[in-house]
Every structure is written in C-alpha cells, then in structure tokens.
Design an enzyme around this catalytic site. Structure first.
Site, PDB file in Angstrom:
ATOM      1  N   ASN A 108      15.834  52.938   9.336  1.00 27.88           N
ATOM      2  CA  ASN A 108      15.547  53.030  10.773  1.00 27.88           C
ATOM      3  C   ASN A 108      14.101  52.612  11.046  1.00 27.88           C
ATOM      4  O   ASN A 108      13.818  51.812  11.946  1.00 27.88           O
ATOM      5  CB  ASN A 108      15.762  54.459  11.287  1.00 27.88           C
ATOM      6  CG  ASN A 108      17.229  54.837  11.376  1.00 27.88           C
ATOM      7  OD1 ASN A 108      18.114  53.994  11.279  1.00 27.88           O
ATOM      8  ND2 ASN A 108      17.489  56.120  11.552  1.00 27.88           N
ATOM      9  N   HIS A 146       7.699  55.193   4.766  1.00 23.61           N
ATOM     10  CA  HIS A 146       8.537  55.629   3.637  1.00 23.61           C
ATOM     11  C   HIS A 146       9.711  54.681   3.401  1.00 23.61           C
ATOM     12  O   HIS A 146      10.468  54.863   2.463  1.00 23.61           O
ATOM     13  CB  HIS A 146       9.068  57.033   3.911  1.00 23.61           C
ATOM     14  CG  HIS A 146      10.037  57.108   5.048  1.00 23.61           C
ATOM     15  ND1 HIS A 146       9.760  56.582   6.291  1.00 23.61           N
ATOM     16  CD2 HIS A 146      11.297  57.617   5.134  1.00 23.61           C
ATOM     17  CE1 HIS A 146      10.800  56.786   7.086  1.00 23.61           C
ATOM     18  NE2 HIS A 146      11.742  57.387   6.414  1.00 23.61           N
ATOM     19  N   ASP A 164      30.537  57.580   8.673  1.00 27.66           N
ATOM     20  CA  ASP A 164      29.317  57.406   7.893  1.00 27.66           C
ATOM     21  C   ASP A 164      29.715  57.253   6.423  1.00 27.66           C
ATOM     22  O   ASP A 164      30.666  57.893   5.971  1.00 27.66           O
ATOM     23  CB  ASP A 164      28.434  58.655   8.081  1.00 27.66           C
ATOM     24  CG  ASP A 164      27.077  58.523   7.418  1.00 27.66           C
ATOM     25  OD1 ASP A 164      27.010  58.634   6.177  1.00 27.66           O
ATOM     26  OD2 ASP A 164      26.070  58.319   8.127  1.00 27.66           O
ATOM     27  N   ALA A 192       5.356  62.307  15.805  1.00 33.34           N
ATOM     28  CA  ALA A 192       4.699  61.395  16.752  1.00 33.34           C
ATOM     29  C   ALA A 192       5.759  60.475  17.352  1.00 33.34           C
ATOM     30  O   ALA A 192       6.794  60.229  16.730  1.00 33.34           O
ATOM     31  CB  ALA A 192       3.626  60.573  16.038  1.00 33.34           C
ATOM     32  N   HIS A 239      20.720  59.562  10.308  1.00 34.91           N
ATOM     33  CA  HIS A 239      22.056  58.960  10.379  1.00 34.91           C
ATOM     34  C   HIS A 239      22.687  59.200  11.753  1.00 34.91           C
ATOM     35  O   HIS A 239      23.331  58.315  12.312  1.00 34.91           O
ATOM     36  CB  HIS A 239      22.954  59.547   9.284  1.00 34.91           C
ATOM     37  CG  HIS A 239      22.684  58.980   7.928  1.00 34.91           C
ATOM     38  ND1 HIS A 239      23.643  58.342   7.181  1.00 34.91           N
ATOM     39  CD2 HIS A 239      21.551  58.941   7.178  1.00 34.91           C
ATOM     40  CE1 HIS A 239      23.126  57.936   6.032  1.00 34.91           C
ATOM     41  NE2 HIS A 239      21.848  58.300   6.005  1.00 34.91           N
TER      42      HIS A 239
END
Length: 474
Positions: free
Chosen positions: A368, A364, A115, A347, A17
């Site tokens: 993002n 997953h 947020d 990575a 976030h």
C-alpha cells in the site's frame, strides 16, 4: 436496465488488507453500477477503530457485516501476528459459511472475492457452486512467488535463506532466498505450513485481481497469465492488474494538521518522510540507530515514530499505548528541532507524500505504501520488516530502480552511518536525482492506467463482464 449482480467479499483482520479491499470494492461498483457488494470481516476481538472509520463513507451498493469475534486469548500467544490472523480467519470459517448461506438465500449471489489469507473461503464457494476470485493486495511479483511456492518446496530442500543461488521465478526479478516472504523462512514453523496450504489452494480461484498495473509489472503479468492458464483447475482463469488502488484518507484529519503546517514552511522536495506503516515496529537498538542516522544526515525529516518492540510487526494486531517519544535518544528532539518533526504513532500519509515539500520516503515497503509513493512520485529508501516486504524492496530497488536500499549488519541492524549515507544519497545525491526522474515517469503511468481507457480500468471492466458471462453459461 441490467439486473443486480451480487458479490460477497471476505477480508482478514488486518487494516492494510481491509483498506485495500474496500477501496477495490468502491472502484468495482463505480465501474459496474449494477453490482452490489457485501464485505464480510472476520475479527479478533472488537473491529479495529480505523476499520469502522473506513466503513463510514461506503456507497449505497456496498454493505458489510462483521463475523462473531475470535477471542485473542483463544489464539496461541507465542506466534507472529500473521499466524494469529490466519488462525483467527480459519476459526471464523463456520461463521463465514453461515453468512454465505444467508446471502444465497436472500440475494442472487453469483461470486465470491477472497483475500489470499482467507482462501479457505474458496472451498466453501466451490461447495455452493459459485464463482470465486482472489483479490491480491500485494504485487504481481508476490502473487507469482506464492503460486510457485509448492514447486519451490519440492525443488529446494534447504531453508530458502541458505540457498546459494538467486531464485528465478517466471516474470520476476531474481530473488535471493533470504528476500522471500517472511512466511517462507522456517520450514518447520506453523507459519510455513499455513502459507504452503494457502498457496496450494490458490488454484481453486477462477481468477486473480491484483493491486498493481501493467507498466510496472508487465513481465510478471505476462508470466501469471501463462501460469494461470496452464495450472489452474478453474477453466478460463485470468489475472487482472487493476491497480494502483490506494486509500487517500480524509482531507480534514485533525491529528495531522500540525505536521502539515510544518511542511508548508519547508522548501520543495527537502523533507524525508519516515514511516513503517500501520503495524511495523523497530527494536530499541534500531530505533536509536535510525534517530542518530537521521540526525547525522543533516537532512530534514518528518518521522511518524512508534514505541519499540522486539517483534517487527509488534503493532499489527494491537498497538502499544506507550508514548513513543520517551524511547528516543536523550536530547534528540532538542538537537533536531526545526530540522526534524516527530509525530507520535500516526500521520496522514497520503497528504504528506502528496505535499510539495516531501522529497523522499523511508518506508517499510508494505505494498500500500509503495503504491502511494509511486502514485505521488516520491523516491524511496526501502526498509522491509516483515511479510512480503523484502520482495517489494527487491522490486522497487532492483527491478524498478526507484529506491535505495541500506545495508544491514550481521545482527540485522542498519547502523547510523549507513542510514545517513543512504538518506543523503536519496535526498541530495546524483543517484537520488535519477530515481526521482524514474518515479515521476511511473507516477504518470499510474495515472494513465486509471484513466477511462487505461489498462487497469479496462482490466476491471473485463473482469466484471467476463464474470457475468461465466455465470450466464454455468
């Protein structure tokens, strides 16, 4: 010369976030040169090292402050990481109020952007009579689901996962109850109580800035505009799709150089990149099945592997210090040598996804990561773990049709044969080819949205000018 417009922004103690909201702030001040932003970060213990690195390269018209840390030991230990984060944010609200009072006394603070998981801040903004907005890091579809949760709570009496019919939310792909956000899945839990409160509080916002773009969520955008006008207590509430906002990372990441060198020696579109984001973890049993599935597929892969955990978000707040390679099946590294490359824990994701050799992404489905894959034109295998990731998987696989979704057995495990089948289907199958064609069109649409006259650039410009016009008339 335009006078400086000061804006406060509050995030949550979760890197996914924080990185999204910081990149949003950079884009905002790039487009509106007279805006000055102060980012406010609640913390659990010390600030995350990745956050400190992220904040090193801020432009001069963005500054930041960390609120006094919440001690992790003061939070319940037997609840999911997402609940710990929300409780930490709640405990930080008095400190946030002091920070806002200071900004009001030292600047001409005109608006707050929060947020969604820190939206208690909307109530404080209302007390101080300043405009307040939500920056929504996930998809417009997820925002629509959040806005409709109070109504769903009244309409559906059983657990959502037990609801037999698909749930239809305006502007969204029909969703099975089991695919609703993880936070919704146990009505007796503290998690559900907290998310229901937060969803009800969204109506306080004067508008929503969503990390998506019109071409992929046109129907959701239209439905959100209607809902916002009809249901929000704030007059002129609007929804702005201002993405895709992604973090490209540093171009000289030393830890990533070895795997990037390996990619250089592979054929175009031949490598499947496997990663579960900044916090996702698999159980030992599932880790084994994934390893055997990758081996069985015969396809090339680059896997950012993390130590196993019984909690799907096991690395979200505190990552394990164990060497993840010791948890792989015996002989796996030797048997896949040359065909696979395994990287412990981390990575350089955008560099890997942007590499010509990368032809697929087992993800997953954090938003993002999904946006990075779309921006870089990489087809996906969806493997949702927690939060709203199942919703994202539905949007990617069934709505946009740019991903394949493996089947999980009655124990929630994807078995090796299924993994191998889906990986081969994406990398060399006919369906994978069609997916590649669709996602390449979305890649081009994402680039267009961010052009000078693109839909997202126009939306962000409109947000700034409309916000200032509201201030001028208040």
């Amino acid at each position: 010369m335009a006078k400086t417009t000061h804006i406060a922004v509050i995030s949550i103690p979760a890197f996914s976030h924080q990185v999204s909201i910081v990149e949003f702030c950079k884009r905002l001040v790039h487009l509106h040169h007279h805006f000055h932003v102060t980012c406010i970060f609640p913390t659990i213990g010390a600030p995350l090292p990745a956050t400190l690195t992220l904040l090193e390269s801020l432009p001069s018209n963005i500054n930041y402050t960390f609120l006094p840390p919440v001690n992790k030991q003061d939070l319940p230990q037997d609840v999911p990481s997402a609940v710990q984060i929300q409780l930490a944010v709640s405990l930080s609200m008095p400190s946030f109020q002091h920070a806002l009072e200071f900004l009001l006394s030292t600047t001409s603070l005109e608006a707050l952007i929060a947020d969604p998981f820190a939206n208690e801040a909307l109530e404080i903004a209302k007390e101080f009579n300043i405009l307040s907005y939500i920056y929504f890091p996930p998809s417009a579809m997820t925002l629509s689901v959040f806005l409709h949760l109070p109504a769903l709570h009244q309409q559906i009496s059983c657990e959502y996962r037990d609801h037999k019919e698909a749930i239809k939310i305006p502007g969204c792909v029909p969703v099975q109850g089991r695919d609703l956000s993880e936070h919704f899945q146990d009505r007796s839990s503290l998690d559900y109580k907290l998310i229901l409160e937060r969803c009800k509080r969204l109506s306080l916002a004067h508008g929503f800035l969503v990390n998506s773009f019109s071409k992929i969520e046109e129907d959701s955008e239209r439905a959100l505009q209607v809902h916002s006008r009809v249901n929000n207590s704030s007059n002129n509430s609007r929804v702005y799709l201002i993405g895709p906002i992604i973090h490209t990372g540093s171009s000289n990441e030393p830890k990533g150089s070895e795997c990037l060198r390996w990619l250089e020696s592979q054929k175009a579109n031949s490598v499947l990149y496997v990663s579960f984001g900044s916090g996702g973890t698999l159980s030992q049993q599932q880790l084994n099945e994934l390893a055997f599935g990758l081996e069985l597929s015969g396809e090339k892969f680059l896997w950012a592997v993390r130590a196993p955990s019984d909690s799907a978000d096991g690395a979200y707040v505190v990552a394990s210090s164990d060497d993840p390679l010791q948890f792989l099946p015996n002989g796996f590294l030797e048997r896949t040598k040359g065909r696979g490359f395994v990287v412990p824990s981390w990575a350089p994701q955008t560099q890997i996804l942007g590499h010509v050799s990368t032809g697929g992404f087992l993800t997953h489905c954090g938003w993002n990561s999904a946006l990075e894959s779309i921006v870089l034109g990489v087809p996906m295998v969806t493997w949702p773990l927690f939060a709203e990731q199942r919703l994202n998987a539905v949007l990617l696989a069934e709505g946009l049709k740019v991903a394949l979704r493996p089947k999980f057995n009655e124990n929630g495990i994807a078995e090796r044969e299924e993994i191998a089948k889906v990986v081969k289907g994406l990398m060399v199958g006919e369906e994978g080819e069609m997916i590649r064609g669709r996602i390449e069109k979305l890649r081009d649409a994402a680039a267009e949205a961010l052009e000078e006259d693109g839909s997202s650039t126009r939306a962000l410009y409109q947000f700034g000018t409309q916000m200032e016009s509201f201030v001028g008339h208040s």
